[in-house]
Scaffold this active site. Structure first.
Site, PDB file in Angstrom:
ATOM      1  N   ARG A   1       0.839  -1.206   0.000  1.00 45.50           N
ATOM      2  CA  ARG A   1       0.000   0.000   0.000  1.00 45.50           C
ATOM      3  C   ARG A   1       0.877   1.260   0.000  1.00 45.50           C
ATOM      4  NH1 ARG A   1      -1.915   2.380   4.539  1.00 45.50           N
ATOM      5  NH2 ARG A   1      -2.264   0.460   5.681  1.00 45.50           N
TER       6      ARG A   1
ATOM      7  N   TYR B   1     -12.887  18.069 -18.064  1.00 49.54           N
ATOM      8  CA  TYR B   1     -13.369  16.683 -18.105  1.00 49.54           C
ATOM      9  C   TYR B   1     -14.432  16.458 -17.019  1.00 49.54           C
ATOM     10  CZ  TYR B   1     -13.160  11.628 -17.236  1.00 49.54           C
ATOM     11  OH  TYR B   1     -13.476  10.314 -17.024  1.00 49.54           O
TER      12      TYR B   1
ATOM     13  N   LYS C   1      -5.315   5.965 -20.272  1.00 48.91           N
ATOM     14  CA  LYS C   1      -5.366   6.440 -21.654  1.00 48.91           C
ATOM     15  C   LYS C   1      -4.022   6.153 -22.340  1.00 48.91           C
ATOM     16  CE  LYS C   1      -9.344   7.627 -20.105  1.00 48.91           C
ATOM     17  NZ  LYS C   1      -9.653   8.968 -19.625  1.00 48.91           N
TER      18      LYS C   1
END
Ligand code: PLP
Length: 383
Positions: free
Chosen positions: A44, A98, A195
């Site tokens: 983590r 966005y 992306k």
């Protein structure tokens, strides 16, 4: 098991949640040394696969401070905002932002007392007029979605610096192959690595890198404390994607340029939004600012029959541009902003932004461009 004699050429996937220590002294060194004395403790907080990913993106962006990799692009935005903002601070953004970023800022972070306001990008450069006394951060995108408005990055960075406000750039549409916003004077660069960075539509990930090591340290602390850390397999997939980023961006851009010219001449299309076209209002800026003469793989069109029915007919006919509301994968896709990214707005609000019913966004992949041309010609044809 002693792995010391094994020398893999590629970093393996460290699919482990925790790492072993040989002694209490070693554990003590881990907790008390800068960079944990090169050791790993708990995934983590840090693990070799995310470290490799962040180091590579930081190198490409020229981010001397480093950064963090997160389980989604939006988790990266959360880390970036919380790394520099406190309750009572204000974030200034372009109205074209966005949709997912708007929701995170306006619906979620607002509940923690971090306010956001929006002004059209064309007015955002006048930071001095739009700032509030508590404005801490400006967030902007290099290219907007879906109409590909081009940001004047150096101009915005200068305006922010003059006001003592930090600048965060969402570079998801361009990648470091087309822009390196820290070189304009931005403070942090944020990517939806889902992306172009990963590039194969098979991983959800985010990355934020910073110039200032103190900000980068905050980013890593937040990832640990909020559980934002990207997992080993996803980190590994993103690293693999990065290895071909340069080749992919060139092919995405060349294909998109060819398609944009073709579409501009097609009678079924009334308008093409692509910064590589001389007719695009941001073309000169993009030509000056984007690297390598490349303009990326994202382009939008307005159909001559400006209706949802015409868009649906295109979707039914195309074989190579499936309706899939994401972008930047190696294979092409299309998206319908009115029903996806901008569905929360009324038709009138969308029209004001230029998103009329016949606007369709294409994410141009790296396929053989002749195949894409044949498919588009068919999908836009009558009958
Ligand atoms: C997809 C996207 C995001 C959000 O990233 P996720 O990986 O989906 O969380 C942010 N900014 C832009 C420009 C995007 O296209």
């Amino acid at each position: 098991m002693d792995l010391t004699p094994i020398h893999p050429k590629v970093t393996p996937i460290y699919q482990t949640s925790v790492f072993k220590f040989n002694s209490l002294a070693e554990l003590e060194t881990y907790y008390t040394s800068p960079d944990h004395g090169g050791m790993y403790g708990y995934s983590r907080s840090e693990h070799p696969n995310s470290d490799e990913l962040v180091a590579e993106v930081a190198r490409l962006e020229g981010a001397s401070g480093g950064g963090v990799a997160t389980g989604a692009g939006l988790a990266g935005l959360l880390a970036a905002v919380l790394a520099v903002c406190q309750t009572g601070d204000h974030v200034l953004c372009p109205a074209e932002l966005y949709g997912g970023s708007v929701v995170l800022l306006s619906n979620e972070l607002s509940r923690l007392g971090i306010e956001t306001s929006y002004v059209p990008l064309a007015q955002l450069y006048d930071v001095a007029s739009h700032r509030r006394p508590n404005t801490k951060l400006v967030l902007a995108e290099v290219l907007s979605n879906p109409l590909l408005t081009v940001l004047d990055g150096p101009r915005l960075a200068q305006a922010c610096q003059a006001e003592g406000i930090l600048l965060l750039i969402d570079s998801s549409f361009t990648s470091p192959m087309l822009t390196q916003p820290l070189s304009w004077g931005a403070d942090m660069v944020w990517h939806s690595a889902t992306k172009y960075l990963a590039g194969h539509s098979d991983v959800t990930a985010g990355i934020v890198v910073a110039r200032d090591p103190a900000i980068a340290k905050n980013l890593r602390r937040l990832a640990t404390n909020l559980g934002l850390m990207l997992a080993p397999l996803e980190s590994w997939l993103a690293v693999r994607g990065l290895k071909t980023l340069r080749l992919r961006m060139r092919q995405h851009s060349e294909n998109a340029m060819t398609l944009a010219r073709f579409l501009a001449d097609n009678p079924a299309v009334s308008q093409v939004f692509y910064p590589g076209l001389e007719s695009h209002p941001g073309h000169d800026l993009a030509a000056h600012q984007l690297l390598g003469g490349l303009y990326g793989g994202m382009l939008s069109i307005r159909l001559a029959d400006d209706s949802a029915a015409a868009v649906d007919a295109f979707i039914q006919k195309t074989k190579l541009f499936p309706l899939a509301p994401s972008l930047a994968g190696v294979s092409s896709s299309c998206s319908y902003p009115a029903a996806t990214s901008h569905r929360g707005l009324t038709e009138a609000q969308r029209a004001q932004l230029g998103i009329t019913p016949g606007v369709l966004r294409l994410s141009v992949g790296i396929e053989e461009v002749a195949d894409l041309l044949v498919d588009l010609e068919h999908a836009l044809g009558q009958g």
